[in-house]
Design an enzyme around this catalytic site. Sequence first.
Site, PDB file in Angstrom:
ATOM      1  N   ARG A 101     -38.212  40.548 -12.422  1.00 43.63           N
ATOM      2  CA  ARG A 101     -36.895  40.839 -13.012  1.00 43.63           C
ATOM      3  C   ARG A 101     -37.013  41.307 -14.457  1.00 43.63           C
ATOM      4  O   ARG A 101     -36.319  42.215 -14.881  1.00 43.63           O
ATOM      5  CB  ARG A 101     -35.989  39.607 -12.944  1.00 43.63           C
ATOM      6  CG  ARG A 101     -35.096  39.607 -11.709  1.00 43.63           C
ATOM      7  CD  ARG A 101     -33.980  38.606 -11.821  1.00 43.63           C
ATOM      8  NE  ARG A 101     -32.803  39.150 -12.475  1.00 43.63           N
ATOM      9  CZ  ARG A 101     -31.628  39.338 -11.885  1.00 43.63           C
ATOM     10  NH1 ARG A 101     -31.461  39.062 -10.624  1.00 43.63           N
ATOM     11  NH2 ARG A 101     -30.605  39.797 -12.578  1.00 43.63           N
ATOM     12  N   TYR A 111     -24.374  52.776 -12.304  1.00 36.83           N
ATOM     13  CA  TYR A 111     -23.018  52.565 -12.801  1.00 36.83           C
ATOM     14  C   TYR A 111     -22.948  51.327 -13.678  1.00 36.83           C
ATOM     15  O   TYR A 111     -23.604  50.335 -13.397  1.00 36.83           O
ATOM     16  CB  TYR A 111     -21.970  52.477 -11.681  1.00 36.83           C
ATOM     17  CG  TYR A 111     -22.235  51.526 -10.527  1.00 36.83           C
ATOM     18  CD1 TYR A 111     -23.082  51.895  -9.487  1.00 36.83           C
ATOM     19  CD2 TYR A 111     -21.612  50.286 -10.445  1.00 36.83           C
ATOM     20  CE1 TYR A 111     -23.302  51.053  -8.396  1.00 36.83           C
ATOM     21  CE2 TYR A 111     -21.813  49.438  -9.352  1.00 36.83           C
ATOM     22  CZ  TYR A 111     -22.675  49.827  -8.338  1.00 36.83           C
ATOM     23  OH  TYR A 111     -22.882  48.996  -7.268  1.00 36.83           O
ATOM     24  N   PRO A 112     -22.159  51.400 -14.740  1.00 35.79           N
ATOM     25  CA  PRO A 112     -21.924  50.198 -15.532  1.00 35.79           C
ATOM     26  C   PRO A 112     -20.937  49.311 -14.776  1.00 35.79           C
ATOM     27  O   PRO A 112     -20.098  49.815 -14.024  1.00 35.79           O
ATOM     28  CB  PRO A 112     -21.270  50.727 -16.816  1.00 35.79           C
ATOM     29  CG  PRO A 112     -21.391  52.202 -16.781  1.00 35.79           C
ATOM     30  CD  PRO A 112     -21.527  52.587 -15.349  1.00 35.79           C
ATOM     31  N   MET A 113     -21.082  48.011 -14.947  1.00 35.32           N
ATOM     32  CA  MET A 113     -20.216  47.085 -14.212  1.00 35.32           C
ATOM     33  C   MET A 113     -19.896  45.875 -15.063  1.00 35.32           C
ATOM     34  O   MET A 113     -20.703  45.445 -15.884  1.00 35.32           O
ATOM     35  CB  MET A 113     -20.973  46.654 -12.952  1.00 35.32           C
ATOM     36  CG  MET A 113     -20.175  45.726 -12.098  1.00 35.32           C
ATOM     37  SD  MET A 113     -21.105  45.304 -10.603  1.00 35.32           S
ATOM     38  CE  MET A 113     -20.057  43.985 -10.038  1.00 35.32           C
ATOM     39  N   LYS A 145     -17.279  41.997 -15.011  1.00 36.52           N
ATOM     40  CA  LYS A 145     -16.514  41.081 -14.158  1.00 36.52           C
ATOM     41  C   LYS A 145     -15.155  40.904 -14.837  1.00 36.52           C
ATOM     42  O   LYS A 145     -15.069  40.851 -16.078  1.00 36.52           O
ATOM     43  CB  LYS A 145     -17.254  39.740 -14.036  1.00 36.52           C
ATOM     44  CG  LYS A 145     -18.526  39.830 -13.170  1.00 36.52           C
ATOM     45  CD  LYS A 145     -18.224  39.633 -11.688  1.00 36.52           C
ATOM     46  CE  LYS A 145     -19.350  40.047 -10.786  1.00 36.52           C
ATOM     47  NZ  LYS A 145     -20.445  39.110 -10.705  1.00 36.52           N
ATOM     48  N   HIS A 157     -23.292  36.815  -2.686  1.00 39.00           N
ATOM     49  CA  HIS A 157     -23.655  38.180  -3.093  1.00 39.00           C
ATOM     50  C   HIS A 157     -25.125  38.476  -2.741  1.00 39.00           C
ATOM     51  O   HIS A 157     -25.446  39.517  -2.159  1.00 39.00           O
ATOM     52  CB  HIS A 157     -23.421  38.333  -4.599  1.00 39.00           C
ATOM     53  CG  HIS A 157     -24.064  39.543  -5.189  1.00 39.00           C
ATOM     54  ND1 HIS A 157     -23.451  40.772  -5.195  1.00 39.00           N
ATOM     55  CD2 HIS A 157     -25.283  39.722  -5.760  1.00 39.00           C
ATOM     56  CE1 HIS A 157     -24.257  41.647  -5.753  1.00 39.00           C
ATOM     57  NE2 HIS A 157     -25.376  41.047  -6.101  1.00 39.00           N
ATOM     58  N   GLN A 204     -32.402  46.830  -6.178  1.00 43.67           N
ATOM     59  CA  GLN A 204     -31.438  46.732  -7.281  1.00 43.67           C
ATOM     60  C   GLN A 204     -32.153  46.396  -8.588  1.00 43.67           C
ATOM     61  O   GLN A 204     -33.074  45.598  -8.617  1.00 43.67           O
ATOM     62  CB  GLN A 204     -30.412  45.638  -7.002  1.00 43.67           C
ATOM     63  CG  GLN A 204     -31.009  44.230  -6.985  1.00 43.67           C
ATOM     64  CD  GLN A 204     -30.103  43.149  -7.592  1.00 43.67           C
ATOM     65  OE1 GLN A 204     -28.957  43.376  -7.906  1.00 43.67           O
ATOM     66  NE2 GLN A 204     -30.647  41.962  -7.763  1.00 43.67           N
TER      67      GLN A 204
HETATM   68  O1  76R Z   1     -32.249  38.751  -8.091  1.00 41.12           O
HETATM   69  C1  76R Z   1     -32.057  38.396  -6.911  1.00 41.12           C
HETATM   70  O2  76R Z   1     -32.447  39.055  -5.930  1.00 41.12           O
HETATM   71  C2  76R Z   1     -31.298  37.100  -6.691  1.00 41.12           C
HETATM   72  C3  76R Z   1     -29.949  37.269  -6.168  1.00 41.12           C
HETATM   73  C4  76R Z   1     -29.107  38.262  -6.974  1.00 41.12           C
HETATM   74  C5  76R Z   1     -28.522  38.095  -8.234  1.00 41.12           C
HETATM   75  C6  76R Z   1     -28.600  36.899  -9.161  1.00 41.12           C
HETATM   76  C7  76R Z   1     -28.756  39.571  -6.514  1.00 41.12           C
HETATM   77  C8  76R Z   1     -29.205  40.123  -5.324  1.00 41.12           C
HETATM   78  N1  76R Z   1     -27.940  40.169  -7.448  1.00 41.12           N
HETATM   79  C9  76R Z   1     -27.779  39.303  -8.505  1.00 41.12           C
HETATM   80  C10 76R Z   1     -27.051  39.532  -9.680  1.00 41.12           C
HETATM   81 MN1  76R Z   1     -26.994  41.948  -7.265  1.00 41.12          MN
HETATM   82  N2  76R Z   1     -26.069  43.729  -7.063  1.00 41.12           N
HETATM   83  C11 76R Z   1     -24.967  44.144  -7.790  1.00 41.12           C
HETATM   84  C12 76R Z   1     -24.452  45.334  -7.173  1.00 41.12           C
HETATM   85  O3  76R Z   1     -21.144  47.375  -6.385  1.00 41.12           O
HETATM   86  C13 76R Z   1     -21.013  46.128  -6.407  1.00 41.12           C
HETATM   87  O4  76R Z   1     -20.034  45.552  -5.862  1.00 41.12           O
HETATM   88  C14 76R Z   1     -22.040  45.280  -7.068  1.00 41.12           C
HETATM   89  C15 76R Z   1     -23.210  46.073  -7.625  1.00 41.12           C
HETATM   90  C16 76R Z   1     -25.257  45.642  -6.105  1.00 41.12           C
HETATM   91  C17 76R Z   1     -25.103  46.802  -5.151  1.00 41.12           C
HETATM   92  C18 76R Z   1     -26.270  44.607  -6.030  1.00 41.12           C
HETATM   93  C19 76R Z   1     -27.293  44.567  -5.088  1.00 41.12           C
HETATM   94  N3  76R Z   1     -25.958  41.614  -8.988  1.00 41.12           N
HETATM   95  C20 76R Z   1     -26.173  40.586  -9.850  1.00 41.12           C
HETATM   96  C21 76R Z   1     -25.307  40.755 -10.998  1.00 41.12           C
HETATM   97  C22 76R Z   1     -25.286  39.871 -12.234  1.00 41.12           C
HETATM   98  C23 76R Z   1     -24.232  38.813 -12.043  1.00 41.12           C
HETATM   99  C24 76R Z   1     -24.278  37.718 -13.086  1.00 41.12           C
HETATM  100  O5  76R Z   1     -25.338  37.465 -13.679  1.00 41.12           O
HETATM  101  O6  76R Z   1     -23.207  37.109 -13.276  1.00 41.12           O
HETATM  102  C25 76R Z   1     -24.559  41.900 -10.779  1.00 41.12           C
HETATM  103  C26 76R Z   1     -23.526  42.521 -11.694  1.00 41.12           C
HETATM  104  C27 76R Z   1     -24.969  42.410  -9.512  1.00 41.12           C
HETATM  105  C28 76R Z   1     -24.429  43.550  -8.918  1.00 41.12           C
HETATM  106  N4  76R Z   1     -28.007  42.246  -5.487  1.00 41.12           N
HETATM  107  C29 76R Z   1     -28.955  41.411  -4.921  1.00 41.12           C
HETATM  108  C30 76R Z   1     -28.086  43.469  -4.850  1.00 41.12           C
HETATM  109  C31 76R Z   1     -29.138  43.399  -3.852  1.00 41.12           C
HETATM  110  C32 76R Z   1     -29.569  44.556  -2.962  1.00 41.12           C
HETATM  111  C33 76R Z   1     -29.664  42.132  -3.897  1.00 41.12           C
HETATM  112  C34 76R Z   1     -30.775  41.545  -3.034  1.00 41.12           C
HETATM  113  C35 76R Z   1     -32.074  41.704  -3.767  1.00 41.12           C
HETATM  114  C36 76R Z   1     -33.214  41.177  -2.918  1.00 41.12           C
HETATM  115  O7  76R Z   1     -33.489  39.986  -3.013  1.00 41.12           O
HETATM  116  O8  76R Z   1     -33.795  42.000  -2.181  1.00 41.12           O
END
Ligand code: 76R
Length: 292
Positions: free
Chosen positions: A170, A184-186, A188, A211, A224
């Site tokens: 990470r 894309y910027p995102m 909450k 998620h 991601q």
């Molecule tokens: O890192 C990890 O794999 C652990 C689980 C995980 C976290 C903590 C994870 C998994 N994400 C995390 C955090 Mn994510 N992610 C997004 C988007 O378009 C949208 O609606 C959301 C955009 C996608 C497509 C995506 C994909 N993720 C986050 C965070 C930070 C939140 C916070 O800290 O409060 C955001 C903003 C975010 C957004 N996420 C995954 C994915 C994918 C594909 C995974 C699985 C990764 C894997 O283990 O293979």
Amino acid sequence: MQKKEQKTQQLSEEKIFNSPPPLIPDQGLHVIHAFYKVDAIRISSLSPQQKKDTTNLFESEIHAIRSAPDTQLFLWSCANPKADFGFMLLTPDLHFADSSAKRLIRSLALTSPQLIIGYLSVTELSEYTTTESEFAQTLQNQEGLQPDSQVFQQKMAEFKTRMSKYERDRLYPRLPDWPVACFYPMGKLRIPGQNWFSLPFEKRKEFMRGHGNVGRKYSGRVLQLITGSTGLDDMEWAVTLFAKSTTDIKAIVYEMRFDPASALYADFGEFFIGLSLSPHQLLARLGLDCSS
Ligand code: 76R
């Protein structure tokens, strides 16, 4: 002042001016995303020599940046007509990131690049990952293992190895150069009655577990990279997704829309689709093909 002293002072000032001390995050890398539109009419009026000089300069800047330690630079043609090309640069020192991004764009000055979006963030760890004590609890409560048993100790050791690899990935990702990237910027939402940041930690963790479960369904198809930008840029994260097809990008983003963490709380900036190209291919696509 003696001539020699004067010279020494001048030299050290120059050193300070040219290379200020590095700005490295406590952990992780700085990340710059930027997308530009070029002036197609101006490009078509450039002479073959000007195109050649631009190509050489651009390629040598790219080479210099990519040769720096712990640095990755992705180059994309932008498929959305709102921009023509973009890049993502990951590197520890913000001064190096900043000067590299500026040099890269200066090398394309003859194409009159206009910034469409630029974004600064850092790689970071998630707050919501399973802790050692949570994992130990699960082993005891769900698998009925005793903490002094050999199996328990072995599973804990495996967990620690897995987590340290996960954390390294990470903070210091080695990203694949897959054909398609989506940026894309995102943020909450922070509106009354729907404020992610006023939810208790446990609730947020539950949302993020859901998620992660959706995300993991795309393992091997979508990679991601979530980089944090609170206090650094306008929204809270930069989302960068790598995939082998636009189908997978569209599918994951669509499915995430139904996932409560996004359905209830997500706030999105503009979307950009990047197509991975070599420097030469990119310039040819922009009309800088020296043979034309
Ligand atoms: O890192 C990890 O794999 C652990 C689980 C995980 C976290 C903590 C994870 C998994 N994400 C995390 C955090 Mn994510 N992610 C997004 C988007 O378009 C949208 O609606 C959301 C955009 C996608 C497509 C995506 C994909 N993720 C986050 C965070 C930070 C939140 C916070 O800290 O409060 C955001 C903003 C975010 C957004 N996420 C995954 C994915 C994918 C594909 C995974 C699985 C990764 C894997 O283990 O293979």
